[in-house]
Design an enzyme around this catalytic site. Structure first.
Site, PDB file in Angstrom:
ATOM      1  N   PRO A  93       0.821  -1.542  -0.088  1.00 19.96           N
ATOM      2  CA  PRO A  93      -0.030  -0.011  -0.378  1.00 19.96           C
ATOM      3  C   PRO A  93       0.965   1.210   0.016  1.00 19.96           C
ATOM      4  O   PRO A  93       0.235   2.115  -0.632  1.00 19.96           O
ATOM      5  CB  PRO A  93      -1.060   0.076   1.324  1.00 19.96           C
ATOM      6  N   TYR A  94       1.626   1.449   0.807  1.00 18.13           N
ATOM      7  CA  TYR A  94       2.987   2.838   0.357  1.00 18.13           C
ATOM      8  C   TYR A  94       3.382   2.537  -0.543  1.00 18.13           C
ATOM      9  O   TYR A  94       2.560   4.088  -1.319  1.00 18.13           O
ATOM     10  CB  TYR A  94       4.054   2.404   2.106  1.00 18.13           C
ATOM     11  N   ALA A  95       3.359   1.523  -1.375  1.00 16.00           N
ATOM     12  CA  ALA A  95       4.190   1.672  -2.488  1.00 16.00           C
ATOM     13  C   ALA A  95       2.844   2.938  -3.420  1.00 16.00           C
ATOM     14  O   ALA A  95       3.480   3.852  -4.455  1.00 16.00           O
ATOM     15  CB  ALA A  95       5.000   1.318  -3.902  1.00 16.00           C
TER      16      ALA A  95
END
Length: 310
Positions: A130-132
Site C-alpha cells: 500500500p505504501y508504494a
C-alpha cells in the site's frame, strides 16, 4: 530564497534543514510534533490551514509521508495522497516557484529481481505494498502539476543515517532479538542512500527541468547479507542468520499480518514489505541524476554508518 521543509523532524527532513542552512537558505520547517528547528510551525498537512506555513515560500521540499510497512489504507491515503494534494494546491495559491517531492523506488518492486532500473522502466500493474501504491499516486499528482510552479520528484533508495527511524533501527532490533533471517539466502542486491546524499539531490532537483523524476542512490549495491555483516560488525551484536526461502517468508509474513490485524495490535516482526524489500534485488540506474542535475554520491555506507553510533 525561502524554502519550506515538510516532515522536517524525519531523517531526510533534518538532513535537508542542515544542507540548506549550510548554503544560506532562509528556512521554514513543519511537522506534526513540535521541534527546535528554524522557523518551525507545527501543522497536520491533512487537516491544518496551510496558508500560514506557505506564506512567502519560494520552494517547497515535501518529505512528510507515512513511510511504513504497517498501517491502514485510510492512513496511507491521508498521509501520502491527501496531504500532498493539499500542499500542492496551497503552494500554488501562495505563488511558490518550485515543488520537490520525496517519492520512493518501492513503486518499481514487482516481486522479481530488478537491476539497474531507470526512471522510464515499466512499472508493475499492481504495487507490492500500500505504501508504494499511494506514493505512486502522489508522485503522479506532483509531476502532473508542473507548470507555473516547477514540480519535480526524486526516488531515493533506502535512506539511512542519523534520525533514521526505519531502515537501520529495524535491522538492529532484529539483531537484538538474536535473529536476522536471510530471505532467499540474503543474496538480494540493495543500493542505499545516505541522508546527506538524498538531501543534496532534493536541492539539485529544485533547479532541474520541470515535470521530471530522478533515481537517487549512494552509487553502490550490496547483497543484503553483506549489509548485515557490516552493520553487525559495527554494532557488536551477536545473532543468527538462518536462510529462509522467499516463498516461505512471504507466506509467514502474510500470516503474521493477518493475525496482527485480527488482534488489532502493532506491526508484526515480519511484514510483506520487508520480505519484498530484502528478498528481491532492486538496484537503480542514477545516470539521469548525474547527467541532468550534476548529482554525485559523496557518502559511502561504511562512512555513513558511523554517524548512527555517534
Amino acid at each position: 530564497m525561502r524554502a519550506l521543509v515538510t516532515g522536517a523532524t524525519g531523517c531526510l527532513g533534518r538532513a535537508l534543514v542542515e544542507e540548506l542552512s549550510l548554503h544560506g537558505w532562509n528556512l521554514r520547517t513543519t511537522a506534526r510534533t513540535p521541534a527546535d528547528l528554524p522557523d518551525f510551525m507545527a501543522a497536520d498537512l491533512v487537516t491544518s490551514d496551510l496558508r500560514p506555513i506557505l506564506k512567502g515560500v519560494d520552494v517547497v521540499f515535501h518529505c512528510a509521508a507515512l513511510s511504513s510497512a504497517w498501517g491502514s489504507e485510510a492512513e496511507f491515503i491521508a498521509a501520502n495522497v491527501t496531504a500532498t494534494r493539499r500542499l500542492l494546491q496551497a503552494a500554488e495559491d501562495a505563488g511558490a516557484m518550485r515543488f520537490v517531492f520525496a517519492s520512493t523506488p518501492s513503486l518499481y518492486a514487482d516481486g522479481t529481481d530488478r537491476l539497474d532500473v531507470a526512471e522510464n522502466a515499466p512499472l508493475p500493474a499492481r504495487c507490492v505494498t500500500p505504501y508504494a501504491h499511494y506514493k505512486r499516486l502522489a508522485e503522479r499528482m506532483v509531476l502532473a502539476a508542473d507548470g507555473g510552479m516547477r514540480c519535480n520528484a526524486i526516488r531515493p533508495r533506502a535512506i539511512y543515517g542519523r534520525y533514521d527511524r526505519s531502515l537501520l533501527p529495524r535491522l538492529f532490533q532484529a539483531m537484538r532479538r538474536g535473529m536476522v533471517p536471510m530471505i532467499g539466502g540474503g543474496h538480494a542486491l540493495i543500493d542505499v542512500t545516505h541522508r546527506r546524499d538524498a538531501a543534496r539531490a532534493m536541492i539539485l532537483a529544485a533547479s532541474g527541468p520541470g515535470g521530471r523524476v530522478w533515481n537517487v542512490t549512494s552509487g553502490r549495491a550490496f547483497a543484503f547479507r553483506d549489509l548485515v555483516e557490516i552493520a553487525g560488525r559495527r554494532s557488536g551484536l551477536r545473532f543468527r542468520s538462518p536462510r529462509i526461502p522467499y516463498s516461505l517468508a512471504m507466506s509467514l509474513a502474510t500470516t503474521a499480518e493477518t493475525m496482527a490485524r485480527w488482534r488489532g495490535g502493532a506491526e508484526p516482526a515480519l511484514t510483506r514489505q520487508a520480505v519484498a524489500s530484502l528478498g528481491r534485488s532492486l538496484t537503480l540506474d542514477i545516470t539521469a541524476a548525474r547527467r541532468d542535475l550534476g548529482y554525485k554520491p559523496l557518502v559511502g555506507f561504511e562512512e555513513g554508518l558511523q554517524e548512527c553510533f555517534a
